[in-house]
Scaffold this motif. Structure first.
Motif, short mmCIF file in Angstrom:
data_model
loop_
_atom_site.label_atom_id
_atom_site.label_comp_id
_atom_site.label_asym_id
_atom_site.label_seq_id
_atom_site.Cartn_x
_atom_site.Cartn_y
_atom_site.Cartn_z
N PHE A 31 -1.04 8.40 0.71
CA PHE A 31 -1.34 8.77 -0.69
C PHE A 31 -2.45 9.81 -0.77
CE2 PHE A 31 -2.58 7.75 -5.16
CZ PHE A 31 -1.38 8.14 -5.70
N LYS A 32 -3.27 9.88 0.24
CA LYS A 32 -4.32 10.91 0.26
C LYS A 32 -3.64 12.29 0.24
CE LYS A 32 -8.51 12.23 2.69
NZ LYS A 32 -8.16 13.62 2.52
N GLY A 41 -1.42 12.13 -9.09
CA GLY A 41 -1.58 10.92 -8.26
C GLY A 41 -1.66 9.68 -9.15
N ASP A 67 0.85 -1.20 0.00
CA ASP A 67 0.00 0.00 0.00
C ASP A 67 0.88 1.25 0.00
OD1 ASP A 67 -3.08 0.84 0.85
OD2 ASP A 67 -1.54 2.25 1.52
N VAL A 68 0.52 2.18 -0.88
CA VAL A 68 1.28 3.43 -0.95
C VAL A 68 0.99 4.24 0.32
CG1 VAL A 68 1.75 5.52 -2.29
CG2 VAL A 68 1.11 3.39 -3.46
N GLY A 78 -7.58 0.99 -5.60
CA GLY A 78 -7.02 2.26 -5.14
C GLY A 78 -5.52 2.30 -5.26
N LYS A 110 1.82 -0.37 8.84
CA LYS A 110 1.35 1.03 8.94
C LYS A 110 1.51 1.51 10.39
CE LYS A 110 -0.32 1.66 4.68
NZ LYS A 110 0.16 2.65 3.74
N ARG A 117 5.13 2.94 8.82
CA ARG A 117 5.10 2.90 7.34
C ARG A 117 6.51 2.74 6.75
NH1 ARG A 117 1.09 6.44 8.99
NH2 ARG A 117 -0.97 5.95 8.18
P1 GH3 Z 1 -1.91 5.12 4.45
O1 GH3 Z 1 -0.44 5.38 4.53
O2 GH3 Z 1 -2.48 4.83 5.78
O3 GH3 Z 1 -2.24 4.09 3.44
O4 GH3 Z 1 -2.55 6.50 4.00
P2 GH3 Z 1 -3.27 6.82 2.65
O5 GH3 Z 1 -3.46 8.27 2.56
O6 GH3 Z 1 -2.50 6.22 1.53
O7 GH3 Z 1 -4.60 6.01 2.82
P3 GH3 Z 1 -6.10 6.45 2.62
O8 GH3 Z 1 -6.86 5.17 2.55
O9 GH3 Z 1 -6.51 7.43 3.66
O10 GH3 Z 1 -6.14 7.16 1.22
C1 GH3 Z 1 -5.94 6.52 0.02
C2 GH3 Z 1 -5.95 7.54 -1.05
O11 GH3 Z 1 -5.64 6.96 -2.31
C3 GH3 Z 1 -7.30 8.19 -1.16
C4 GH3 Z 1 -7.65 8.06 -2.61
O12 GH3 Z 1 -8.13 9.28 -3.15
C5 GH3 Z 1 -6.36 7.69 -3.27
N1 GH3 Z 1 -6.59 6.87 -4.46
C6 GH3 Z 1 -7.17 5.65 -4.54
N2 GH3 Z 1 -7.24 5.26 -5.84
C7 GH3 Z 1 -6.69 6.26 -6.56
C8 GH3 Z 1 -6.47 6.43 -7.97
O13 GH3 Z 1 -6.79 5.58 -8.81
N3 GH3 Z 1 -5.86 7.56 -8.37
C9 GH3 Z 1 -5.49 8.52 -7.48
N4 GH3 Z 1 -4.89 9.61 -7.93
N5 GH3 Z 1 -5.70 8.37 -6.17
C10 GH3 Z 1 -6.28 7.26 -5.71
#
Ligand code: GH3
Ligand code: MG
Length: 520
Positions: A393-394, A405, A389-390, A432, A506, A510
């Motif tokens: 990423f939010k 993104g 998991d990235v 995601g 996490k 992380r």
């Molecule tokens: P964590 O380190 O805990 O994983 O934090 P996070 O921010 O990566 O996790 P969170 O689940 O809060 O947010 C995931 C984000 O990934 C939110 C969403 O908008 C983004 N995302 C998911 N799919 C896509 C996509 O296809 N393209 C883009 N640009 N963003 C995406």
């Protein structure tokens, strides 16, 4: 010597390899060998003896068996040397005159001999010309500005001795072509591309297969024909030169060809050669495992009645053609099915791929997980899963926008793909910003190594992430699970465990790898 295969390298290496060759112009393997010799700049190192493998061959009297054998040889050649351009003629010409001419010219001037030999081979196997015609041979001589050798030169030839030697040598076993190196090793028939190159470089037959030296799958669509009349076969060759045709003489032969050479794209089957009802059911059951669709079969019949047509469709035919066949109709019907097949394959491929990142999608992962779980249970091999998991990423999206993104996810997918070594490994976008990596046959320790390599590779890609509190660059957290699959448990267990491990990564800050521990 190494893996020299480019023209001229032999000379630089100072190796003066010499070869004696027995070959025939109407043999596609001989053509391919001659092309290879030329490409490797070995023309001057060969004593090329043109003989006749089928002295009674005749262009006008190419019957079904002869044509079927020819078709089989060209299909085999394309499997062994997919890069060799070759067209399929609709006849096997007599080569007595061409052989005598080529041998005589070579005896007078070997360089001219090899130029002529190449032209004769190409006239048949590229241009589809009938090389048994004296006018054609004369026009090739004229083109090359070679004077036809006189009767004296022809009489001095030892063609008869060579012919007898080929026919009677137990070592040759009527194989074609025969290549004897100056260290006394003999190659009978045409081997795989890599093996041929090694033989021509070293003069020795390779005893062990070189890695990756197996036949490569051909890009051509394949038709399997079950028939005994020359009309359909001839029309297929003439009307569909870009298609690979293979011929089976009876139903067991058809099944063997499908098993040995892979499921074809289309079967054309003469109804009278099909045998019992069980056989007819064969292709209803023999769906292409890649496509999950039944193999399309066109039934050929001597009976044009509606009853025969209904019987064919009842038996599962995709289409029905009654004799006499019309070339254009045959081509149109065959093309319709081949096009449908290609579309199915393309759709199937698209349906497995994630549109953004081009790695496999969640559906493909789910299917592979089920099949690898079953395979692991059968073979008692471990199955490992990484959940990646990235991080944060939010924030990345909030800072750089959704489009940047998306670009970032594409790059992360590329970096992760580059970390996988084995053909059976699978990377998929789970959803995601989450990826999964499935590693069949890998135990926990190995899985940890791959996981760490993935984590490090993403970090080292240095994709700037200004709003991350973990690192100045994009990072990933990885959860690892591995177990010996058992039938009694569901494969979702592996996903759940990797998920728990990811959660732990996490929690632990992380940009790290954690494995599932039983007390988690
Ligand atoms: P964590 O380190 O805990 O994983 O934090 P996070 O921010 O990566 O996790 P969170 O689940 O809060 O947010 C995931 C984000 O990934 C939110 C969403 O908008 C983004 N995302 C998911 N799919 C896509 C996509 O296809 N393209 C883009 N640009 N963003 C995406
Ligand atoms: Mg995340």
């Amino acid at each position: 010597m190494g893996n020299a295969s480019r023209a001229g390298e032999q000379v630089e290496d100072g190796v003066n390899r010499q070869f004696t060759i027995f070959a025939d112009f109407n043999c596609p393997f001989s053509f391919a060998l001659n092309e290879r010799l030329h490409a490797m700049d070995l023309d001057a190192r060969v004593d090329f003896r043109c003989i006749q493998q089928f002295p009674s061959a005749s262009s006008d009297a190419t019957d079904f068996d002869t044509l079927a054998r020819l078709v089989g040889e060209v299909a085999e050649l394309r499997r062994k040397l997919p890069s060799m351009p070759i067209n399929l003629p609709v006849f096997r010409p007599n080569t007595a005159a061409a052989a005598e001419l080529a041998n005589a010219v070579s005896a007078v001037d070997p360089a001219q001999g090899s130029r002529l030999r190449r032209r004769i081979f190409r006239a048949l196997w590229i241009d589809g010309e009938d090389i048994s015609r004296p006018e054609l041979l004369q026009s090739l001589l004229d083109d090359l500005d070679i004077e036809a050798p006189g009767k004296g030169a022809r009489r001095a030839l030892k063609c008869g001795d060579w012919q007898r030697e080929w026919e009677e040598s137990p070592e040759f076993g009527h194989g074609m072509p025969i290549v004897i190196s100056d260290v006394g090793e003999t190659l009978v028939g045409l081997p795989l591309e890599s093996e041929l190159d090694v033989f021509l470089e070293s003069g020795s037959v390779v005893s062990e297969r070189t890695p990756g030296g197996g036949p490569r799958p051909s890009e051509r669509q394949r038709i399997l024909l079950l028939d005994d009349g020359v009309d359909c076969l001839r029309m297929l060759i003439e009307q569909l030169p870009e298609v690979q045709i293979e011929v089976a003489a009876d139903f067991p032969g058809l099944v063997a060809a499908a098993v040995n050479n892979g499921v074809p794209d289309l079967v054309l089957a003469n109804m009278s050669l099909l045998g019992g009802v069980d056989n007819v059911d064969w292709w209803r059951d023999s769906s292409d495992s890649e496509l999950d669709v039944a193999l399309p079969v066109i039934f050929l019949s001597d009976d044009a009645s509606t009853e025969a047509e209904v019987a064919a469709f009842d038996a599962g035919a995709a289409d029905f053609l009654a004799r006499p066949l019309h070339p254009k109709v045959l081509r149109a019907r065959v093309n319709t099915h081949l096009r449908a097949r290609r579309t199915q394959q393309q759709l199937k491929k698209i349906a497995r791929i994630d549109a953004l990142t081009s790695v496999s999608n969640r559906r493909e992962f789910d299917l592979r997980l089920i099949s690898e779980w079953g395979r692991g249970a059968r073979s008692e091999h471990s199955l490992a899963l990484l959940m990646i998991d990235v991080d944060l990423f939010k924030q990345y999206n909030d800072h750089y926008g959704h489009l940047r993104g998306d670009d970032c996810l594409v790059k992360v997918a590329q970096v992760l793909s580059g970390c996988l070594q084995r053909a059976g490994d699978l990377i998929a976008r789970y959803g995601g910003e989450e990826f999964v990596v499935l590693l069949p046959g890998v135990e926990l320790e190995g899985a940890m190594r791959v996981a760490e390599a993935c984590r490090a590779a993403v970090f080292e890609a240095r994709l700037v992430h200004d709003s991350s509190t973990v690192s100045p660059y994009v990072t990933v957290s990885v959860g690892v699970a591995a177990m010996q699959p058992i039938y009694e448990k569901s494969c979702t267990l592996l996903v759940e465990q990797a998920d728990v491990a990811l959660y732990q990564a996490k929690q632990d800050g992380r940009n790290c790898v954690r494995l599932f521990a039983a007390d988690d």
